[in-house]
Design a protein around this motif. Structure first.
Motif, PDB file in Angstrom:
ATOM      1  N   LEU A   1      94.763  42.718  -7.895  1.00  0.00           N
ATOM      2  CA  LEU A   1      94.070  42.992  -6.674  1.00  0.00           C
ATOM      3  C   LEU A   1      93.773  44.585  -6.750  1.00  0.00           C
ATOM      4  CD1 LEU A   1      95.133  41.109  -3.665  1.00  0.00           C
ATOM      5  CD2 LEU A   1      93.096  40.888  -4.916  1.00  0.00           C
ATOM      6  N   GLU A   2      94.652  45.277  -7.377  1.00  0.00           N
ATOM      7  CA  GLU A   2      94.435  46.736  -7.262  1.00  0.00           C
ATOM      8  C   GLU A   2      93.383  47.148  -7.847  1.00  0.00           C
ATOM      9  OE1 GLU A   2      97.855  48.680  -8.792  1.00  0.00           O
ATOM     10  OE2 GLU A   2      98.551  49.245  -6.674  1.00  0.00           O
ATOM     11  N   SER A   3      93.010  46.492  -9.118  1.00  0.00           N
ATOM     12  CA  SER A   3      91.983  46.985  -9.693  1.00  0.00           C
ATOM     13  C   SER A   3      90.600  46.070  -9.252  1.00  0.00           C
ATOM     14  CB  SER A   3      92.041  46.707 -11.333  1.00  0.00           C
ATOM     15  OG  SER A   3      92.565  45.263 -11.566  1.00  0.00           O
ATOM     16  N   SER A   4      90.712  44.763  -8.781  1.00  0.00           N
ATOM     17  CA  SER A   4      89.566  44.342  -8.243  1.00  0.00           C
ATOM     18  C   SER A   4      89.947  43.445  -6.941  1.00  0.00           C
ATOM     19  CB  SER A   4      89.171  43.110  -9.245  1.00  0.00           C
ATOM     20  OG  SER A   4      90.336  42.191  -9.488  1.00  0.00           O
ATOM     21  N   PRO A   5      89.909  44.395  -5.791  1.00  0.00           N
ATOM     22  CA  PRO A   5      90.211  43.972  -4.604  1.00  0.00           C
ATOM     23  C   PRO A   5      89.534  42.890  -4.086  1.00  0.00           C
ATOM     24  CG  PRO A   5      89.017  45.957  -4.457  1.00  0.00           C
ATOM     25  CD  PRO A   5      89.047  45.687  -5.947  1.00  0.00           C
TER      26      PRO A   5
ATOM     27  N   ASP B   1      97.063  35.481   5.662  1.00  0.00           N
ATOM     28  CA  ASP B   1      96.080  34.665   6.229  1.00  0.00           C
ATOM     29  C   ASP B   1      94.624  35.548   6.741  1.00  0.00           C
ATOM     30  OD1 ASP B   1      94.830  32.164   6.647  1.00  0.00           O
ATOM     31  OD2 ASP B   1      95.862  32.042   8.630  1.00  0.00           O
ATOM     32  N   ARG B   2      95.188  36.580   7.449  1.00  0.00           N
ATOM     33  CA  ARG B   2      94.102  37.384   7.806  1.00  0.00           C
ATOM     34  C   ARG B   2      93.219  38.165   6.977  1.00  0.00           C
ATOM     35  NH1 ARG B   2      93.997  39.037  12.905  1.00  0.00           N
ATOM     36  NH2 ARG B   2      93.407  41.365  12.493  1.00  0.00           N
ATOM     37  N   VAL B   3      94.138  38.226   5.855  1.00  0.00           N
ATOM     38  CA  VAL B   3      93.417  38.956   4.477  1.00  0.00           C
ATOM     39  C   VAL B   3      92.306  37.907   3.854  1.00  0.00           C
ATOM     40  CG1 VAL B   3      93.611  39.791   2.153  1.00  0.00           C
ATOM     41  CG2 VAL B   3      95.280  40.516   3.907  1.00  0.00           C
ATOM     42  N   ARG B   4      92.856  36.661   3.834  1.00  0.00           N
ATOM     43  CA  ARG B   4      92.298  35.720   3.484  1.00  0.00           C
ATOM     44  C   ARG B   4      90.815  35.402   3.964  1.00  0.00           C
ATOM     45  NH1 ARG B   4      94.076  29.622   2.369  1.00  0.00           N
ATOM     46  NH2 ARG B   4      94.345  29.482   4.460  1.00  0.00           N
ATOM     47  N   SER B   5      91.027  35.366   5.497  1.00  0.00           N
ATOM     48  CA  SER B   5      89.654  35.125   6.237  1.00  0.00           C
ATOM     49  C   SER B   5      88.833  36.567   6.204  1.00  0.00           C
ATOM     50  CB  SER B   5      89.906  34.741   7.477  1.00  0.00           C
ATOM     51  OG  SER B   5      90.933  35.540   8.264  1.00  0.00           O
ATOM     52  N   GLY B   6      89.379  37.546   5.488  1.00  0.00           N
ATOM     53  CA  GLY B   6      88.500  38.722   5.652  1.00  0.00           C
ATOM     54  C   GLY B   6      88.580  39.665   6.905  1.00  0.00           C
ATOM     55  N   GLU B   7      89.836  39.362   7.874  1.00  0.00           N
ATOM     56  CA  GLU B   7      89.810  40.065   8.929  1.00  0.00           C
ATOM     57  C   GLU B   7      90.355  41.523   8.580  1.00  0.00           C
ATOM     58  OE1 GLU B   7      91.282  37.718  12.725  1.00  0.00           O
ATOM     59  OE2 GLU B   7      91.381  36.409  10.947  1.00  0.00           O
ATOM     60  N   VAL B   8      91.379  41.309   7.824  1.00  0.00           N
ATOM     61  CA  VAL B   8      91.699  42.596   7.291  1.00  0.00           C
ATOM     62  C   VAL B   8      91.460  43.074   5.768  1.00  0.00           C
ATOM     63  CG1 VAL B   8      94.237  43.620   6.783  1.00  0.00           C
ATOM     64  CG2 VAL B   8      93.875  42.238   8.763  1.00  0.00           C
ATOM     65  N   PRO B   9      91.131  44.260   5.731  1.00  0.00           N
ATOM     66  CA  PRO B   9      90.438  44.540   4.377  1.00  0.00           C
ATOM     67  C   PRO B   9      91.649  44.947   3.410  1.00  0.00           C
ATOM     68  CG  PRO B   9      90.101  46.356   5.776  1.00  0.00           C
ATOM     69  CD  PRO B   9      90.691  45.412   6.770  1.00  0.00           C
ATOM     70  N   ILE B  10      91.557  44.772   2.098  1.00  0.00           N
ATOM     71  CA  ILE B  10      92.698  44.783   1.190  1.00  0.00           C
ATOM     72  C   ILE B  10      92.460  46.159   0.741  1.00  0.00           C
ATOM     73  CG2 ILE B  10      91.385  43.901  -1.070  1.00  0.00           C
ATOM     74  CD1 ILE B  10      94.905  42.877  -0.118  1.00  0.00           C
ATOM     75  N   ASN B  11      93.571  46.902   0.699  1.00  0.00           N
ATOM     76  CA  ASN B  11      93.471  48.530  -0.014  1.00  0.00           C
ATOM     77  C   ASN B  11      94.668  48.710  -0.296  1.00  0.00           C
ATOM     78  OD1 ASN B  11      95.257  49.005   2.318  1.00  0.00           O
ATOM     79  ND2 ASN B  11      93.671  49.742   3.679  1.00  0.00           N
ATOM     80  N   GLY B  12      94.901  49.848  -1.148  1.00  0.00           N
ATOM     81  CA  GLY B  12      95.862  50.230  -1.781  1.00  0.00           C
ATOM     82  C   GLY B  12      97.471  50.211  -1.076  1.00  0.00           C
ATOM     83  N   ASP B  13      97.246  50.549   0.293  1.00  0.00           N
ATOM     84  CA  ASP B  13      98.586  50.830   1.201  1.00  0.00           C
ATOM     85  C   ASP B  13      98.755  49.033   1.337  1.00  0.00           C
ATOM     86  OD1 ASP B  13      98.282  53.325   1.473  1.00  0.00           O
ATOM     87  OD2 ASP B  13      97.278  53.440   3.127  1.00  0.00           O
ATOM     88  N   LEU B  14      97.924  48.401   1.761  1.00  0.00           N
ATOM     89  CA  LEU B  14      98.487  47.234   1.910  1.00  0.00           C
ATOM     90  C   LEU B  14      98.930  46.374   0.740  1.00  0.00           C
ATOM     91  CD1 LEU B  14      98.643  44.725   3.953  1.00  0.00           C
ATOM     92  CD2 LEU B  14      96.256  44.061   3.467  1.00  0.00           C
ATOM     93  N   ILE B  15      98.319  46.651  -0.333  1.00  0.00           N
ATOM     94  CA  ILE B  15      98.982  46.185  -1.675  1.00  0.00           C
ATOM     95  C   ILE B  15     100.647  46.710  -2.092  1.00  0.00           C
ATOM     96  CG2 ILE B  15      98.653  46.024  -4.147  1.00  0.00           C
ATOM     97  CD1 ILE B  15      95.823  45.932  -3.869  1.00  0.00           C
ATOM     98  N   ALA B  16     100.550  47.928  -1.678  1.00  0.00           N
ATOM     99  CA  ALA B  16     101.958  48.678  -1.866  1.00  0.00           C
ATOM    100  C   ALA B  16     102.906  47.858  -0.931  1.00  0.00           C
ATOM    101  CB  ALA B  16     101.871  50.043  -1.574  1.00  0.00           C
TER     102      ALA B  16
ATOM    103  N   PHE C   1     106.108  44.962 -17.477  1.00  0.00           N
ATOM    104  CA  PHE C   1     106.366  46.210 -17.388  1.00  0.00           C
ATOM    105  C   PHE C   1     104.968  46.928 -16.748  1.00  0.00           C
ATOM    106  CE2 PHE C   1     109.223  45.472 -20.659  1.00  0.00           C
ATOM    107  CZ  PHE C   1     110.222  46.163 -20.267  1.00  0.00           C
ATOM    108  N   ASN C   2     103.830  46.249 -16.551  1.00  0.00           N
ATOM    109  CA  ASN C   2     102.762  46.877 -15.657  1.00  0.00           C
ATOM    110  C   ASN C   2     103.196  47.309 -14.270  1.00  0.00           C
ATOM    111  OD1 ASN C   2     100.361  46.250 -17.131  1.00  0.00           O
ATOM    112  ND2 ASN C   2     100.554  44.010 -16.614  1.00  0.00           N
ATOM    113  N   ARG C   3     104.039  46.586 -13.767  1.00  0.00           N
ATOM    114  CA  ARG C   3     105.083  46.938 -12.560  1.00  0.00           C
ATOM    115  C   ARG C   3     105.879  48.328 -12.605  1.00  0.00           C
ATOM    116  NH1 ARG C   3     106.893  44.800  -7.757  1.00  0.00           N
ATOM    117  NH2 ARG C   3     107.357  46.489  -6.244  1.00  0.00           N
ATOM    118  N   VAL C   4     106.583  48.128 -13.707  1.00  0.00           N
ATOM    119  CA  VAL C   4     107.380  49.310 -14.066  1.00  0.00           C
ATOM    120  C   VAL C   4     106.899  50.590 -14.217  1.00  0.00           C
ATOM    121  CG1 VAL C   4     109.121  50.002 -15.427  1.00  0.00           C
ATOM    122  CG2 VAL C   4     109.047  47.830 -14.994  1.00  0.00           C
ATOM    123  N   VAL C   5     105.741  50.502 -15.052  1.00  0.00           N
ATOM    124  CA  VAL C   5     104.935  51.724 -15.470  1.00  0.00           C
ATOM    125  C   VAL C   5     104.327  52.165 -14.422  1.00  0.00           C
ATOM    126  CG1 VAL C   5     103.057  52.570 -16.792  1.00  0.00           C
ATOM    127  CG2 VAL C   5     104.566  50.956 -17.735  1.00  0.00           C
ATOM    128  N   ARG C   6     103.619  51.333 -13.358  1.00  0.00           N
ATOM    129  CA  ARG C   6     102.890  51.749 -12.195  1.00  0.00           C
ATOM    130  C   ARG C   6     104.023  52.478 -11.141  1.00  0.00           C
ATOM    131  NH1 ARG C   6     103.011  49.989  -7.251  1.00  0.00           N
ATOM    132  NH2 ARG C   6     101.280  50.153  -6.026  1.00  0.00           N
TER     133      ARG C   6
END
Lengths: 738, 122
Positions: A28-32, A72-87, A414-419
């Motif tokens: 999601l980080e690359s394609s939110p 669920d709120r993300v799924r219904s589009g009520e909350v936008p997905i962004n870097g902070d939320l992903i973290a 390792f994607n996560r580790v490197v990140r």
């Protein structure tokens, strides 16, 4: 008892779901806007919550419930997905993983204070995303302020001519910001040839309403440029990009080219936008804008009624419908391939191990049967046993194949580790993975994780330089860590590489001298010098960080890999980078071996390592008695007499043979009495008592019931080569004295 | 004769638990991990009862139930939903598709057995 088993199922299942959740979150980080990924994350949380409830794991249920609500709120589009939320969601995932681990360790365990505190902190952070908070997200605010231009649409969605078509509407503030609209058009003319310009005055208001400081101009431009791509044209308008509406349509002849490019892209990209960007028909900026618009539309309409990304792109006239169709076709293909991959059966590992053991026993029993058949001289029986042994061989291969897993899953972790580590270190580092489909034994995959982790961290911490240093050296600011795996003559090579500063040969040499590992007179090759960093307590890093540099670790890496019957070596070029090569055996259970006899004993070497067998004739025998090397077609071949090496006391046989073996590019000969040919070897580990024996890696049982030793070829080759070097050094010393 | 029950859920551990409960009472079980899987396993078999989750990958429970209603062999197979989904809308949708009962996870062993014995086809 049965409940315990079900709980184990739950733990395994949760871990898998968490893994999938992490992968989707990172995606999601690359394609939110990947709706499938959001759904998958939601479902993972949902299933963990549901199943957790069955076992009365209230801690997990309560926490996951909140996460699920937010998702669920993300799924219904009520909350936008962004870097902070992903973290935040990644931390939540880790926390759930921690709870599951605790359950796994002790099903009645209560979380300790520290864990609880982490949980509360995460819950507080999640609260801001939960229902009841302010609904006005920043996105809908910008939606209203965005200028909706009611001007004449471009003549048509497609371009018939062989020119680029550029639709340009300047924003009202362009003049106020000190930009000259005409300057951009002149600049464009420098890059090619402007065929045709139409100025659109439609946006011009009536005189009383007009503000002379505002810009109301729009242009339709036909442009011809050789070797110009979309990004370059977009770059012309970089300074006014945020303040104007820009549509660029490629020439008609380009559509075919783009379609071809889309079809040639590797399979794994399954996002429509990414496909189009990769083919060059869409710029990143255009994609971001379209995604943004899609989010706004989603908020306005219900989920299903919102238009698809492809439709938006066509409607916005940034790509042609043909290209969207081509990309959609490609996307479907990739998805189908993905679905096919996941047809799996889950088996318990110990059942598989038992099967392999039985197959091993069958191989030994089969060998005994063939031996007996040979003695009876009954051709029919002979025939039957040879069919049988062929089948046994096939069963052996397919049984071993069951244990093979792709290394990709380990690499992906390792994607996560490197990140994470790159954030900790404050360096910009990416990971590139190659050969993820390479298969190796499951038990090897399990044990390779830790050494790889250490090497990757080392590369990131010590290998890759800080961004300023990289820029000075003329490298891209973003560093890269490579993970690569491939097969090479009966073994598997796993490489961990970086494009960092490389090792400093002099520094290592000096440090090794200081530690007394080597003497100043020793003449070492590069590989040997670099190999020194695997010695215990060896560290040239000036500063110890919390990641690496304490001098423990690299020797542990080597020990772990040697325990898997593997070897490790380093290749490095100063200023360019370092690559650590780990070489591992294909399997740990059954191999094709080559059987040889010395006196009364039998020995086995892995068949993959045998290059050739040659007879040692009488003359050479006399000649080589002293020197321990022969002339093999013009090259020096050092050899070891197994008779001497293992102190075999029986009478020297009339004839001797040399078996030439090779490992990691080095060759050596093994002198034996008798060659007995190919032999399916079931590897039995040696007891602890024999663990320290040099030159033997295991044992096996022959058809006759006798025991044969499996030779540790890498150790023997090294021994032959090093003795050779010593002899050479001695003779040089003699010459100097003389 | 043993009665055959189909269980559709994407959670391994839930299926494991239900299996322990139902096989302990002598029922036969067909397990499927989502709607698509379940439909392919229904083909040509007789089941006395279907228990299904709602939220599943590939094909969700409601779509699955509607698909079952279109299969001539299984048109009247009784269906119980076993799920965490509380939305009234999906309950209504399920009722309209002919779902007999609705159980909320985490389930109670006795309650499940009672439901199964009540609804399983003779």
């Amino acid at each position: 008892m049965e409940l315990d088993q079900a709980l184990q199922t739950f733990i395994v299942e949760s871990r898998e779901l968490l893994e999938a959740m992490e992968e989707s979150l990172l995606g999601l980080e690359s394609s939110p806007d990947d709706h499938d990924a959001i759904n998958a994350i939601f479902r993972a949380a949902h299933t963990i919550k549901g199943s957790g409830g069955l076992f009365g794991l209230d801690g997990i249920v309560a926490f996951t419930h909140v996460v699920e609500n937010v998702l669920d709120r993300v799924r219904s589009g009520e909350v936008p997905i962004n870097g902070d939320l992903i973290a935040l969601l990644l931390s939540c995932r880790d926390y759930i993983g921690m709870l599951v681990d605790q359950i796994a360790a002790d099903s009645a365990a209560q979380p300790d204070k520290e864990t609880e505190a982490t949980g509360i902190m995460l819950l507080n952070q999640l609260r801001t995303y939960q229902a009841g908070e302010k609904k006005q997200s920043p996105i809908s605010a910008t939606a209203q302020s965005q200028p909706r231009m009611a001007v004449v649409p471009p003549p048509d969605g497609t371009v018939e001519s062989d020119h680029w078509h550029i639709s340009l509407r300047f924003g009202h503030d362009v003049l106020r910001n000190g930009m000259d609209p005409l300057a951009f058009i002149r600049y464009l003319d420098n890059m090619g040839k402007i065929i045709h310009v139409v100025t659109l005055p439609d946006a011009m208001p009536l005189a009383p309403d007009m503000d002379p400081e505002s810009c109301y101009l729009g242009f339709e431009i036909d442009f011809h440029g050789d070797g110009v791509d979309k990004t370059t044209i977009e770059g012309v308008f970089e300074f006014v990009r945020d303040d104007c509406t820009l549509r660029i349509l490629p020439p008609h002849s380009r559509i075919e080219e783009y379609t071809r490019l889309i079809n040639e892209l590797p399979e794994d990209k399954i996002h429509l936008g990414e496909l189009l960007v990769n083919s060059g028909s869409l710029t990143r900026k255009e994609l971001d804008e379209a995604l943004h618009l899609q989010q706004i539309l989603r908020a306005e309409y219900s989920q299903e009624a919102a238009p698809k990304l492809g439709d938006i792109l066509v409607e916005q006239r940034v790509v042609q419908p043909e290209l969207v169709d081509a990309a959609l076709g490609k996307q479907k293909l990739a998805k189908e391939n993905k679905a096919q991959e996941s047809k799996l059966i889950r088996i318990q590992a110990d059942k598989l191990d038992q099967l392999i053991n039985l197959v091993g026993e069958m191989v030994i029993a089969g060998a005994a049967t063939s031996l007996l058949a040979q003695r009876t001289c009954d051709p029919a029986l002979h025939e039957a046993t040879s069919t049988l042994s062929r089948l046994v061989e096939e069963i052996r291969d397919s049984a071993l194949q069951l244990r093979m897993v792709q290394i990709g899953e380990t690499f992906n972790r390792f994607n996560r580790v490197v990140r994470d580590v790159s954030k900790d270190l404050g360096k910009d580092i990416g990971l590139s993975i190659c050969g993820a489909e390479t298969e190796l034994d499951k038990s090897v995959v399990e044990k390779i994780g830790d050494p790889l982790m250490h090497l990757v961290r080392n590369s990131m911490d010590h290998g890759i330089e800080k961004a300023e240093v990289r820029r000075q050296r003329g490298k891209p600011a973003k560093g890269t860590v490579h993970l690569n795996a491939y097969h090479e003559s009966g073994s598997i090579v796993v490489e961990v590489g970086d494009d960092g500063g490389g090792l400093n040969r002099e520094k290592i040499f000096a440090k090794a001298l200081e530690k007394g590992l080597i003497t100043a007179s020793q003449n070492l090759s590069d590989v040997e010098v670099y190999g020194l960093i695997f010695e215990a307590w060896f560290s040239t890093a000036e500063q110890v960080t919390n990641l690496s540099g304490r001098g423990v670790g690299m020797d542990v890496v080597r020990r772990n890999i040697e325990a898997l019957r593997g070897t490790v070596e380093i290749d490095s070029r100063e200023g360019i980078g370092t690559t650590v090569k780990i070489r591992l055996p294909l399997t740990l259970a059954i191999i094709d071996g080559f059987l040889m006899g010395v006196g009364s004993a039998s020995y086995v070497v892995p068949l993959d390592m045998v290059m050739e067998c040659i007879e040692l004739d009488e003359a050479e025998r006399r000649e080589s008695r002293e020197s321990n090397y022969i002339n093999l077609r013009g090259t020096v071949l050092p050899f070891i007499r197994l008779r001497d090496h293992f102190r075999e006391r029986s009478k020297v046989s009339r004839r001797e043979n040399i078996v030439v073996v090779q490992y990691a590019g080095q060759k050596a000969g093994l002198v034996v009495d008798e060659l007995m040919g190919e032999f399916q070897t079931v590897i039995k580990p040696l007891g602890k008592l024999f663990g320290n024996l040099k030159g033997i890696s295991g044992s096996t049982i022959l058809g006759s019931g006798e025991v044969a030793l499996i030779l540790d070829v890498p150790a023997l080759i090294q021994r032959a080569a090093s003795r050779d070097a010593q002899l050479l050094a001695c003779s040089q010393a003699e010459q100097i004295v003389a | 004769m043993t009665k055959t029950i189909m269980l559709v859920d994407d959670s391994d551990s839930l299926r494991h638990l239900v299996r322990i409960v139902l096989e302990g009472e002598g029922y036969g079980l067909i397990e499927a991990c989502d709607g698509c899987d379940a439909l392919s396993k229904l083909n040509g078999r007789k089941v006395h009862l279907i228990i299904s989750d709602i939220n599943m990958p590939n094909m969700d429970g409601l779509t699955f139930v509607k698909a079952v209603r279109n299969l001539p062999d299984h048109k009247f197979a009784p269906i119980i939903m076993l799920t965490t989904n509380h939305h009234e809308a999906s309950r209504k949708e399920a009722r309209e598709a002919g779902v007999k009962a609705w159980m909320v996870k985490p389930f109670d062993k006795l309650q499940l057995l009672e439901m199964v014995s009540r609804f399983a086809m003779p």
